[in-house]
Design a protein around this motif. Structure first.
Motif, mmCIF file in Angstrom:
data_model
loop_
_atom_site.group_PDB
_atom_site.id
_atom_site.type_symbol
_atom_site.label_atom_id
_atom_site.label_comp_id
_atom_site.label_asym_id
_atom_site.label_seq_id
_atom_site.Cartn_x
_atom_site.Cartn_y
_atom_site.Cartn_z
ATOM 1 N N ARG A 1 40.616 42.956 31.767
ATOM 2 C CA ARG A 1 39.532 42.844 30.807
ATOM 3 C C ARG A 1 39.606 41.275 30.276
ATOM 4 N N GLY A 2 40.851 40.905 30.313
ATOM 5 C CA GLY A 2 40.980 39.466 29.796
ATOM 6 C C GLY A 2 40.539 38.385 30.716
ATOM 7 N N LYS A 3 40.528 37.083 30.399
ATOM 8 C CA LYS A 3 39.808 36.000 31.019
ATOM 9 C C LYS A 3 40.841 35.901 32.400
ATOM 10 N N GLY A 4 42.188 36.257 32.336
ATOM 11 C CA GLY A 4 42.924 35.801 33.715
ATOM 12 C C GLY A 4 44.438 35.930 33.181
ATOM 13 N N GLY A 5 45.402 36.083 34.107
ATOM 14 C CA GLY A 5 46.958 36.211 33.769
ATOM 15 C C GLY A 5 47.476 36.844 35.009
ATOM 16 N N ASP B 1 29.343 37.350 41.086
ATOM 17 C CA ASP B 1 28.987 38.892 40.432
ATOM 18 C C ASP B 1 29.887 39.952 41.133
ATOM 19 N N THR B 2 30.609 39.660 42.112
ATOM 20 C CA THR B 2 31.629 40.516 42.625
ATOM 21 C C THR B 2 32.996 40.180 42.528
ATOM 22 N N ALA B 3 34.113 40.948 43.079
ATOM 23 C CA ALA B 3 35.353 41.099 42.829
ATOM 24 C C ALA B 3 35.899 40.825 44.253
ATOM 25 N N SER B 4 37.148 39.928 44.327
ATOM 26 C CA SER B 4 37.554 40.017 45.708
ATOM 27 C C SER B 4 39.216 40.570 45.460
ATOM 28 N N ILE B 5 39.732 41.395 46.312
ATOM 29 C CA ILE B 5 41.115 41.772 46.159
ATOM 30 C C ILE B 5 41.820 41.453 47.434
ATOM 31 N N ILE C 1 43.279 39.041 42.366
ATOM 32 C CA ILE C 1 42.051 39.663 42.067
ATOM 33 C C ILE C 1 41.064 38.735 41.465
ATOM 34 N N ARG C 2 40.051 38.289 41.748
ATOM 35 C CA ARG C 2 39.257 37.382 41.271
ATOM 36 C C ARG C 2 37.656 37.617 41.107
ATOM 37 N N GLY C 3 37.054 37.621 40.183
ATOM 38 C CA GLY C 3 35.831 38.322 40.168
ATOM 39 C C GLY C 3 34.877 38.002 38.794
ATOM 40 N N GLY C 4 33.626 38.047 38.778
ATOM 41 C CA GLY C 4 32.828 37.929 37.692
ATOM 42 C C GLY C 4 33.142 39.145 36.594
ATOM 43 N N ARG C 5 32.821 38.809 35.369
ATOM 44 C CA ARG C 5 33.206 39.721 34.438
ATOM 45 C C ARG C 5 32.788 41.336 34.446
ATOM 46 N N LYS C 6 31.581 41.451 35.043
ATOM 47 C CA LYS C 6 31.307 42.599 35.214
ATOM 48 C C LYS C 6 31.861 43.336 36.495
ATOM 49 N N ALA C 7 32.181 42.647 37.459
ATOM 50 C CA ALA C 7 33.221 43.314 38.577
ATOM 51 C C ALA C 7 34.316 43.817 37.987
ATOM 52 N N LEU C 8 35.023 42.779 37.289
ATOM 53 C CA LEU C 8 36.591 42.932 36.714
ATOM 54 C C LEU C 8 36.470 44.039 35.836
ATOM 55 N N PRO D 1 32.438 49.453 51.671
ATOM 56 C CA PRO D 1 31.053 49.430 50.691
ATOM 57 C C PRO D 1 30.947 50.395 49.701
ATOM 58 N N ALA D 2 31.771 51.320 49.627
ATOM 59 C CA ALA D 2 31.979 52.247 48.656
ATOM 60 C C ALA D 2 31.571 51.629 47.066
ATOM 61 N N CYS D 3 32.349 50.765 46.900
ATOM 62 C CA CYS D 3 32.315 50.126 45.406
ATOM 63 C C CYS D 3 31.721 48.779 45.844
ATOM 64 N N ASP D 4 30.207 48.914 45.458
ATOM 65 C CA ASP D 4 29.492 47.742 45.706
ATOM 66 C C ASP D 4 29.877 46.425 44.982
ATOM 67 N N TYR D 5 30.708 46.573 43.967
ATOM 68 C CA TYR D 5 31.237 45.211 43.281
ATOM 69 C C TYR D 5 32.431 44.577 43.946
ATOM 70 N N ILE D 6 32.986 45.139 44.993
ATOM 71 C CA ILE D 6 33.897 44.680 45.795
ATOM 72 C C ILE D 6 33.405 43.812 47.129
ATOM 73 N N VAL D 7 33.756 42.560 47.392
ATOM 74 C CA VAL D 7 33.264 42.000 48.551
ATOM 75 C C VAL D 7 34.172 42.553 49.895
ATOM 76 N N PRO D 8 33.003 42.492 50.920
ATOM 77 C CA PRO D 8 33.665 43.200 52.108
ATOM 78 C C PRO D 8 35.074 42.524 52.774
ATOM 79 N N GLU D 9 35.300 41.494 52.293
ATOM 80 C CA GLU D 9 36.376 40.605 52.841
ATOM 81 C C GLU D 9 37.685 41.262 52.065
ATOM 82 N N SER D 10 37.466 41.952 51.048
ATOM 83 C CA SER D 10 38.614 42.307 50.540
ATOM 84 C C SER D 10 39.647 43.355 51.011
ATOM 85 N N ASP D 11 40.916 43.388 50.771
ATOM 86 C CA ASP D 11 41.871 44.279 51.269
ATOM 87 C C ASP D 11 41.428 45.733 50.731
ATOM 88 N N PRO D 12 41.449 46.561 51.439
ATOM 89 C CA PRO D 12 41.386 47.872 50.955
ATOM 90 C C PRO D 12 42.275 48.442 50.141
#
Length: 126
Positions: free
Chosen positions: A30-34, A63-67, A76-83, A108-119
Motif C-alpha cells: 500500500r506504500g509508494k514502493g520498497g 491501471d494494472t499491475a505486473s508480477i 511488482i509494479r502497478g497503478g495504485r488501485k491495482a496494487l 485473466p481471472a484477476c483483471d488488474y494483473i497484466v497477461p504477461e505476468s508470472d502466475p
C-alpha cells in the motif's frame, strides 16, 4: 516470514508465508514502493529455485499491475488501485483462509494483473 519459489518451466511463483508475514506484505504494497527480503529455501521442490527479494513500486501511469521474476527478485509494479487490489487479496487470504488453502492471482481471472505476468499462488508456509 515469507518465501517465494519459482518454476522456470511454468513461470509459476508460490508466495508463501505466515499469516503475519502475508499481512505485513499487504500493508507494504500500500506504500509508494520498497522491498523486503525473503527466506531462502534450499530445497524448493517441486519448484526450481527460491527467490531472495520482493521489490515493488507504484507507477501512476498504469491501471494494472505486473508480477515478474527477474533473477532472484520478484518485481511488482502497478497503478495504485491495482496494487491495493493485490494487497486486498493477500490480506484477505491471510485473514480468512485455512492453513491448507491457496489462492491464485493471475490474468485473466484477476483483471488488474497484466497477461504477461508470472502466475502467482499464495499459500501458507508449511
Amino acid at each position: 516470514m515469507l518465501q517465494v519459489l519459482y518454476s522456470g518451466a511454468t513461470r509459476e511463483l508460490e508466495l508463501s508465508g505466515t499469516r503475519q508475514g502475508l499481512l505485513t506484505l499487504g500493508q507494504l504494497l500500500r506504500g509508494k514502493g520498497g522491498s523486503c527480503g525473503l527466506s531462502e529455501n534450499p530445497r524448493p521442490f517441486p519448484y526450481e529455485r527460491s527467490l531472495s527479494k520482493i521489490a515493488f513500486w507504484e507507477d501512476p501511469e498504469r491501471d494494472t499491475a505486473s508480477i515478474v521474476t527477474e533473477g532472484q527478485v520478484l518485481r511488482i509494479r502497478g497503478g495504485r488501485k491495482a496494487l491495493d487490489l493485490l494487497a486486498d487479496n493477500i490480506e484477505d487470504f491471510a485473514s480468512e483462509a485455512d492453513a491448507s488453502d491457496h489462492c491464485h492471482v493471475e490474468s485473466p481471472a484477476c483483471d488488474y494483473i497484466v497477461p504477461e505476468s508470472d502466475p502467482l499462488v499464495i499459500a501458507f508456509m508449511s
